[in-house]
Design a protein around this motif. Sequence first.
Motif, mmCIF file in Angstrom:
data_model
loop_
_atom_site.group_PDB
_atom_site.id
_atom_site.type_symbol
_atom_site.label_atom_id
_atom_site.label_comp_id
_atom_site.label_asym_id
_atom_site.label_seq_id
_atom_site.Cartn_x
_atom_site.Cartn_y
_atom_site.Cartn_z
ATOM 1 N N ARG A 83 -11.386 194.136 38.358
ATOM 2 C CA ARG A 83 -12.022 193.818 39.644
ATOM 3 C C ARG A 83 -12.461 195.067 40.392
ATOM 4 O O ARG A 83 -13.508 195.078 41.032
ATOM 5 N N THR A 84 -11.670 196.127 40.323
ATOM 6 C CA THR A 84 -12.014 197.320 41.098
ATOM 7 C C THR A 84 -12.990 198.238 40.368
ATOM 8 O O THR A 84 -13.870 198.810 40.992
ATOM 9 N N HIS A 85 -12.845 198.387 39.044
ATOM 10 C CA HIS A 85 -13.668 199.334 38.295
ATOM 11 C C HIS A 85 -14.796 198.673 37.515
ATOM 12 O O HIS A 85 -15.661 199.363 36.992
ATOM 13 N N GLY A 86 -14.761 197.379 37.343
ATOM 14 C CA GLY A 86 -15.840 196.686 36.653
ATOM 15 C C GLY A 86 -15.648 196.521 35.159
ATOM 16 O O GLY A 86 -16.352 195.745 34.537
ATOM 17 N N SER A 87 -14.712 197.225 34.546
ATOM 18 C CA SER A 87 -14.448 197.066 33.112
ATOM 19 C C SER A 87 -13.000 197.447 32.838
ATOM 20 O O SER A 87 -12.296 197.951 33.709
ATOM 21 N N ASP A 88 -12.585 197.220 31.598
ATOM 22 C CA ASP A 88 -11.215 197.569 31.231
ATOM 23 C C ASP A 88 -11.164 198.808 30.355
ATOM 24 O O ASP A 88 -10.186 199.034 29.656
ATOM 25 N N HIS A 89 -12.194 199.641 30.392
ATOM 26 C CA HIS A 89 -12.180 200.888 29.625
ATOM 27 C C HIS A 89 -11.150 201.838 30.229
ATOM 28 O O HIS A 89 -11.075 202.018 31.440
ATOM 29 N N LEU A 90 -10.371 202.452 29.367
ATOM 30 C CA LEU A 90 -9.322 203.338 29.854
ATOM 31 C C LEU A 90 -9.855 204.654 30.390
ATOM 32 O O LEU A 90 -9.199 205.303 31.187
ATOM 33 N N HIS A 91 -11.046 205.060 29.955
ATOM 34 C CA HIS A 91 -11.573 206.330 30.464
ATOM 35 C C HIS A 91 -12.054 206.189 31.910
ATOM 36 O O HIS A 91 -12.230 207.200 32.603
ATOM 37 N N ASN A 92 -12.248 204.961 32.397
ATOM 38 C CA ASN A 92 -12.599 204.758 33.804
ATOM 39 C C ASN A 92 -11.386 204.850 34.721
ATOM 40 O O ASN A 92 -11.532 205.059 35.922
ATOM 41 N N LEU A 93 -10.197 204.675 34.157
ATOM 42 C CA LEU A 93 -8.978 204.690 34.969
ATOM 43 C C LEU A 93 -8.418 206.097 35.014
ATOM 44 O O LEU A 93 -7.833 206.590 34.065
ATOM 45 N N ASN A 94 -8.590 206.769 36.108
ATOM 46 C CA ASN A 94 -8.065 208.112 36.304
ATOM 47 C C ASN A 94 -7.069 208.052 37.439
ATOM 48 O O ASN A 94 -7.417 207.717 38.569
ATOM 49 N N LEU A 95 -5.817 208.393 37.144
ATOM 50 C CA LEU A 95 -4.781 208.301 38.168
ATOM 51 C C LEU A 95 -4.918 209.358 39.248
ATOM 52 O O LEU A 95 -4.369 209.229 40.329
#
Length: 98
Positions: A83-95
């Motif tokens: 919902r927040t990033h638009g996809s479930d790709h792990l490279h989009n998730l940066n802590l």
Amino acid sequence: MSLLHLSFYSAFTLSGLGLAFHRTHLISALLCLESIILSIYVALSIWPIESQTTTPTLMPILILTFSACEAGTGLAILVASTRTHGSDHLHNLNLLQC
């Protein structure tokens, strides 16, 4: 080593390798974690039968409970990140950006 032990060890190892090397989508990481927990659960369930001992059967039930909690938490994180990033790709998730 029996064929049963070899299948448990290979399932655990292949799941761990899948988690380590196939890190493009969050759902694939969650599936690898679930298969690791499933192989541990089956191994702990079969172990008292193979050794012919009367051990407490609480440990497989605890593993199954933690597996259900891990699956629910993982799916909640998957839905929130989609919902927040638009996809479930792990490279989009940066802590570091949170």
